[in-house]
Design a protein around this motif. Sequence first.
Motif, PDB file in Angstrom:
ATOM      1  N   LEU A  64       0.835  -1.206   0.000  1.00 34.69           N
ATOM      2  CA  LEU A  64       0.000   0.000   0.000  1.00 34.69           C
ATOM      3  C   LEU A  64       0.869   1.255   0.000  1.00 34.69           C
ATOM      4  O   LEU A  64       0.618   2.215  -0.735  1.00 34.69           O
ATOM      5  CB  LEU A  64      -0.935  -0.016   1.215  1.00 34.69           C
ATOM      6  N   GLN A  67       2.271   1.761  -3.309  1.00 34.73           N
ATOM      7  CA  GLN A  67       1.206   2.180  -4.221  1.00 34.73           C
ATOM      8  C   GLN A  67       0.946   3.675  -4.063  1.00 34.73           C
ATOM      9  O   GLN A  67       0.883   4.415  -5.048  1.00 34.73           O
ATOM     10  CB  GLN A  67      -0.055   1.376  -3.908  1.00 34.73           C
ATOM     11  N   ASN A  68       0.816   4.095  -2.812  1.00 37.24           N
ATOM     12  CA  ASN A  68       0.552   5.514  -2.538  1.00 37.24           C
ATOM     13  C   ASN A  68       1.689   6.390  -3.056  1.00 37.24           C
ATOM     14  O   ASN A  68       1.470   7.454  -3.632  1.00 37.24           O
ATOM     15  CB  ASN A  68       0.369   5.722  -1.028  1.00 37.24           C
ATOM     16  N   ILE A  70       3.735   5.934  -5.398  1.00 35.27           N
ATOM     17  CA  ILE A  70       3.729   6.049  -6.856  1.00 35.27           C
ATOM     18  C   ILE A  70       2.609   6.981  -7.279  1.00 35.27           C
ATOM     19  O   ILE A  70       2.782   7.825  -8.160  1.00 35.27           O
ATOM     20  CB  ILE A  70       3.589   4.673  -7.519  1.00 35.27           C
ATOM     21  N   LYS A  71       1.483   6.836  -6.634  1.00 43.18           N
ATOM     22  CA  LYS A  71       0.345   7.683  -7.004  1.00 43.18           C
ATOM     23  C   LYS A  71       0.637   9.137  -6.672  1.00 43.18           C
ATOM     24  O   LYS A  71       0.114  10.050  -7.296  1.00 43.18           O
ATOM     25  CB  LYS A  71      -0.904   7.216  -6.251  1.00 43.18           C
TER      26      LYS A  71
ATOM     27  N   ARG B 864      -6.689   2.091   6.598  1.00 47.30           N
ATOM     28  CA  ARG B 864      -5.749   1.657   5.564  1.00 47.30           C
ATOM     29  C   ARG B 864      -5.953   2.338   4.238  1.00 47.30           C
ATOM     30  O   ARG B 864      -5.025   2.508   3.469  1.00 47.30           O
ATOM     31  CB  ARG B 864      -5.859   0.122   5.379  1.00 47.30           C
ATOM     32  N   PRO B 866      -6.242   4.642   1.222  1.00 47.39           N
ATOM     33  CA  PRO B 866      -5.679   5.965   0.904  1.00 47.39           C
ATOM     34  C   PRO B 866      -6.763   6.922   0.457  1.00 47.39           C
ATOM     35  O   PRO B 866      -7.784   6.483  -0.013  1.00 47.39           O
ATOM     36  CB  PRO B 866      -4.713   5.670  -0.227  1.00 47.39           C
ATOM     37  N   ALA B 882      -7.304   1.164  -4.963  1.00 49.15           N
ATOM     38  CA  ALA B 882      -5.902   1.040  -4.576  1.00 49.15           C
ATOM     39  C   ALA B 882      -5.741   0.094  -3.404  1.00 49.15           C
ATOM     40  O   ALA B 882      -4.836  -0.756  -3.378  1.00 49.15           O
ATOM     41  CB  ALA B 882      -5.349   2.416  -4.228  1.00 49.15           C
ATOM     42  N   PHE B 883      -6.665   0.271  -2.465  1.00 46.89           N
ATOM     43  CA  PHE B 883      -6.646  -0.557  -1.261  1.00 46.89           C
ATOM     44  C   PHE B 883      -6.779  -2.024  -1.629  1.00 46.89           C
ATOM     45  O   PHE B 883      -6.051  -2.884  -1.138  1.00 46.89           O
ATOM     46  CB  PHE B 883      -7.772  -0.114  -0.323  1.00 46.89           C
ATOM     47  N   ALA B 886      -3.871  -3.376  -3.425  1.00 50.40           N
ATOM     48  CA  ALA B 886      -2.768  -3.494  -2.477  1.00 50.40           C
ATOM     49  C   ALA B 886      -2.880  -4.743  -1.641  1.00 50.40           C
ATOM     50  O   ALA B 886      -1.877  -5.353  -1.268  1.00 50.40           O
ATOM     51  CB  ALA B 886      -2.734  -2.265  -1.599  1.00 50.40           C
ATOM     52  N   LEU B 887      -4.151  -5.131  -1.349  1.00 48.32           N
ATOM     53  CA  LEU B 887      -4.369  -6.337  -0.552  1.00 48.32           C
ATOM     54  C   LEU B 887      -3.743  -7.553  -1.219  1.00 48.32           C
ATOM     55  O   LEU B 887      -3.174  -8.421  -0.558  1.00 48.32           O
ATOM     56  CB  LEU B 887      -5.867  -6.598  -0.359  1.00 48.32           C
ATOM     57  N   SER B 891      -0.854  -4.087  -7.893  1.00 54.01           N
ATOM     58  CA  SER B 891      -1.595  -2.879  -8.255  1.00 54.01           C
ATOM     59  C   SER B 891      -1.253  -2.537  -9.672  1.00 54.01           C
ATOM     60  O   SER B 891      -0.076  -2.580 -10.077  1.00 54.01           O
ATOM     61  CB  SER B 891      -1.197  -1.713  -7.360  1.00 54.01           C
ATOM     62  N   LEU B 893      -0.778   0.347 -11.990  1.00 54.17           N
ATOM     63  CA  LEU B 893      -0.534   1.806 -11.837  1.00 54.17           C
ATOM     64  C   LEU B 893      -0.302   2.439 -13.178  1.00 54.17           C
ATOM     65  O   LEU B 893       0.201   1.784 -14.114  1.00 54.17           O
ATOM     66  CB  LEU B 893       0.657   2.049 -10.921  1.00 54.17           C
TER      67      LEU B 893
END
Lengths: 104, 893
Positions: A64, A67-68, A70-71, B864, B866, B882-883, B886-887, B891, B893
């Motif tokens: 996560l 991911q964040n 990168i975003k 959790r 975002p 995203a969440f 991510a699990l 992802s 992107l």
Amino acid sequence: MSAYTVSLPGPGPWGFRLQGGKDFNMPLTISRITPGSKAAQGNLIQGDVIVAIDGVSTEGMTHLEAQNKIKMANYNLALTMAKFISLVVILQEIIVPVFTPAVV
Amino acid sequence: MTQVETTVRYDNGYEDEYMMQEDEWDRDMLLDPAWEQQQRKTFTAWCNSHLRKAGTQIENIEEDFRNGLKLMLLLEVISGERLPKPDRGKMRFHKIANVNKALEFITSKGVKLVSIGAEEIVDGNVKMTLGMIWTIILRFAIQDISVEETSAKEGLLLWCQRKTAPYRNVNVQNFHVSWKDGLAFCALIHRHRPDLLDYSKLNKDDPLGNLNLAFDIAEKHLDIPKMLDAEDIINTPKPDERAIMTYVSCFYHAFAGAEQAETAANRICKVLGVNQENEKLMEEYERLASELLEWIRRTTPWLENRTPEKTMAEMQRKLEDFRDYRRQHKPPKVQEKCQLEINFNTLQTKLRISNRPAFMPSEGKMVSDIASAWQGLEQAEKGYEEWLLTEIRRLERLDHLAEKFRQKATNHENWASGKELILSQKDYETATLTEIRALLRKHEAFESDLAAHQDRVEQIAAIAQELNELDYHDVAAVNQRCQSICDLWDKLGTLTQKRRESLERTDKLLETIDQLFLEFAKRSAPFNNWMEGAMEDLQDMFIVHTIEEVQSLIAAHEQFKATLPEADAERQAILGIHNEVLKISQSYGIKANIVNPYSTITFEELLNKWEKVKKLVPQRDGALQEEMARQHTNERLRRQFAAQANLIGPWIQTRMEEIGRCSLEIGGTLEDQMTQLKQCEHVIVAYKPNIDKLEGDHQLIQESLVFDNKHTNYTMEHIRVGWELLLTTIARTINEIETQILTRDAKGISQQQMNEFRSSFNHFDRKKNGAMETDDFRACLISMGYDLGEVEFARIMILVDPNGTGIVSFQSFIDFMTRETADTDTAEQVVASFRILAADKPYILVDELRRELPPEQAEYCIMRMPPYAGPGAPPGALDYTAFSTALYGESDL
């Protein structure tokens, strides 16, 4: 392990699949690249490990978090990559032959 | 009167005049009694003027002469002669006799007395007496007057005229009227004695004054008593001639007498003067002659002086003096001589003219004497001049020579100065070989310089010789200098020779020493090198790892020790050279700091090194022995280690094989496999102490710095790594099995399926290393009935080998195989689930999560998830996509 940096022009989507993370006990890797995407144009290689995102090391990052990060990239995305060599391969391809006594 | 011839002789003239005068007298007397008065006065005065000399006077002219005594006295006084003795009687005949004596006397003087007899006189006849007196006057006062060969009355008249000529207002033509104005008297006085009156103040119109003035002056100053009366003269138209004549004759006698006396005196003077002049001339001659002769006498020795002078300057001065003499001193003398001659001639002439005997100069002063003396002088002059010039030339030459001598001597002395000192230097005693050579060359140069100077010294001596011959005045100094130069020259010669010998000798010695030095250098350098090498070798830090190495070192050392005696011999030889050098320099007194120019190595250094070497040899022996011991120890350790390692290594290998076999085995369940593996693991764990022990051995070995071990191929690292690998492998394999179990359980794969998968996998795992290569996989899929195109296969490859490693692990294989069959929750499904909850919005709100999910899960998500970063989202919107991705760790992107 050889490192290289790729700078993808923004904005996203970049066109790659992020896989892994500390919570998965797997290195953050690019598991897939969408053909014709920015990632593909940026010469990213599937399977390579992301060592740093925008200069920030990915060590200890969860999926996560990565991911964040990168975003959150400002405009361009700078990814520092490293070639991934399977540990098993290392073990099996390198160590074992050494371990095996040479035939005199 | 003028008729009287002037050339008539004295007696004749007198007679004529007298006769005429007598006639005149007679006639005159009869004519003028005034004249008688005048005559009486005048004649009385006249007689008195003479008688006073005899101490007597007359009062009355006719009376006082009557006895004839005073008459005789008068005559005596006038003539200056003695008359016969007068008779001293008073009788008439006495008187007549006396008068006659007087008259006789007068007659004896050439006067013819006519009609004058003694009786008339004795009787006191005035006329007769006056006449007689007049006769006397005429005879004694006037007759003798001679002026310009005119005598008596004419002479007197002429005299008066001559004397009064300058006075324009006086014109004497006679003895009567011309005298009336008195100016004539004054003129006469003034002519002779201008101091007595101021003629310019006289006035013609004052005859009285004039006459009286004249008479006064005459009486006062001229000793002429008044004989005339001024009034008488003025009052008488024609004064008495005789009276006037008488008075004037007194003037004449007063002046002309003086004049005559003067003239006579002049004449006498002239004659005397001539005499005196002649005498003076003679004296002058004598004097001049003496002087001249004296001068010649003085000068001649000076001209004959041949004393040579010392210097040119003095000689020049002499020449100058001579020139002065010729130009200044001699000409006047020449003139003097000339003058002398002239004077002599003049004198002779004068003497001859004046009838004197010729002048005979005194002895030695004769013309001939003078002439010869003069000649002598001139000869002396010539001789002197010649001598001067000769001398000057000689001195010139001497000066020149002396100067030459001086210059040459000075030059030579300058050159020679310091040479003695230089030659006496002992600089060769402290010179090096090159310096000696340089000195020798310098000396050679000096020798040739010396030879070159030989000439000059000889020249100097020659000049000195000549100066001696020419009798140079300072020849003593010259000789002295010459002598000292020659002495020094000889000395220089000797010193030069001596120096040469010393230099050559020193040169030879230094040469020898130099050779020795060279020898020394040639031998000492390699010896030094050898020793340095030896020292290096002996101190060489050796790192040996085997006994053989040590043994070879020891052997080498022994070899080296064998060479020592030889080296020592060399050392002795070099020492010998060194001592030789010392001996030579000591015995020959070479004081130079003998430094070996060929070698920087000193003997002391060599000795030191030798000692060091000697010390190092046993040291090395010791070190080598130590090393040997150490090597033995190491060998032991090695063997020990090797023994162990050789056991452990294969054991690990065996276990690895076991594990491999086990994991590849198909028969039996996963659980069975697990059990086997666990057992294996146990065994492995139990084996750890061996590893530790080996580590201990290894540490020992490492501490002993042993890095190799030929007794075993296994290094500690090998064993370590192998052990680690073993541990890892067993863990991984166990883990794999566990995973497989999980997967089987999760995916619901039966054991049989699993075995199938396993079998396939093993079959196509050609290399039997637990992984399939791409081709293997493809073959495997085909065998399973998957007919794949390239693209499909590629997609599948991406799935099974996402890292592009080119191999497919059993796990991925299983994943792939089961993926196809299982129904798993994928990320998309989760996303789809969230969308439903979010009512098709790309984002979900907190309220929605809380509403739809159980609180725990809702909070988990809220924490959790975002924030949603897309457009049009309200604050607090969460990104579930995203969440979700991510699990699953995947992802996009």
